[in-house]
Design an enzyme around this catalytic site. Structure first.
Site, mmCIF file in Angstrom:
data_model
loop_
_atom_site.group_PDB
_atom_site.id
_atom_site.type_symbol
_atom_site.label_atom_id
_atom_site.label_comp_id
_atom_site.label_asym_id
_atom_site.label_seq_id
_atom_site.Cartn_x
_atom_site.Cartn_y
_atom_site.Cartn_z
ATOM 1 N N HIS A 1 43.813 40.965 85.733
ATOM 2 C CA HIS A 1 43.690 42.403 85.481
ATOM 3 C C HIS A 1 44.996 42.966 84.918
ATOM 4 O O HIS A 1 44.986 43.730 83.948
ATOM 5 C CB HIS A 1 43.297 43.121 86.772
ATOM 6 C CG HIS A 1 43.016 44.565 86.601
ATOM 7 N ND1 HIS A 1 43.886 45.543 87.032
ATOM 8 C CD2 HIS A 1 41.965 45.222 86.035
ATOM 9 C CE1 HIS A 1 43.377 46.732 86.747
ATOM 10 N NE2 HIS A 1 42.209 46.565 86.141
ATOM 11 N N ASP B 1 38.673 46.588 84.074
ATOM 12 C CA ASP B 1 38.369 47.007 85.446
ATOM 13 C C ASP B 1 37.096 46.347 85.962
ATOM 14 O O ASP B 1 37.029 45.905 87.111
ATOM 15 C CB ASP B 1 38.259 48.526 85.524
ATOM 16 C CG ASP B 1 39.592 49.236 85.332
ATOM 17 O OD1 ASP B 1 40.643 48.560 85.285
ATOM 18 O OD2 ASP B 1 39.578 50.473 85.221
#
Length: 147
Positions: free
Chosen positions: A75, A121
């Site tokens: 991420h 996300d």
């Protein structure tokens, strides 16, 4: 013009001028938190993921210590690519998405900042939901374990 109205109008203008100097809030983090809550086990809260391993939370260094920490590592790199390659600001970028049937759908044209950040996300949240949470990896000594 009525002096009372002029006073109220002046106060509103001064308030708006002051608000122009306030930095934007990281609104997409609210979206990311909602995605995480949707994918993780019910007994956990999204906050339990905020200081986990070497990469979940602010910053990151060393090698990820487990699969969940690797989700955060990926991420972080996804956000880094969004900033460098696409000139996006992931922390303030808004986007549209839908939570449905245990998955997450990102909307928007491919290649747009909103879609890129949403996909970062989404991927992380789904990864969290598929990774084991190891209590001993919460609040670790990063100076010792993340070199």
């Amino acid at each position: 013009m009525n002096p009372a109205h002029l006073l109220v109008l002046s106060a509103v203008c001064v308030s708006l001028l002051g608000a122009a100097n306030i930095p934007p809030h990281p609104l997409n983090l609210i979206n990311f938190m909602e995605m995480i809550r949707y994918t993780i086990p019910c007994e956990k809260t999204w906050g339990e993921y905020a200081d986990y391993g070497c990469y979940c939370g602010a910053g990151g260094s060393g090698r990820p210590i487990d699969a969940l920490d690797r989700c955060c590592y990926v991420h972080d790199n996804c956000y880094g690519d969004a900033e460098k390659k696409h000139k996006c600001n992931p922390k303030t970028q808004s986007y549209s998405y839908k939570l449905t049937k245990r998955t997450i759908i990102c909307y928007g044209a491919a290649g747009t900042c909103g879609r890129i950040v949403c996909d970062c996300d989404r991927t992380a949240a789904l990864c969290f939901g598929n990774s084991e949470y190891i209590e001993g990896h919460k609040n670790i000594d990063t100076a010792r374990f993340c070199q």
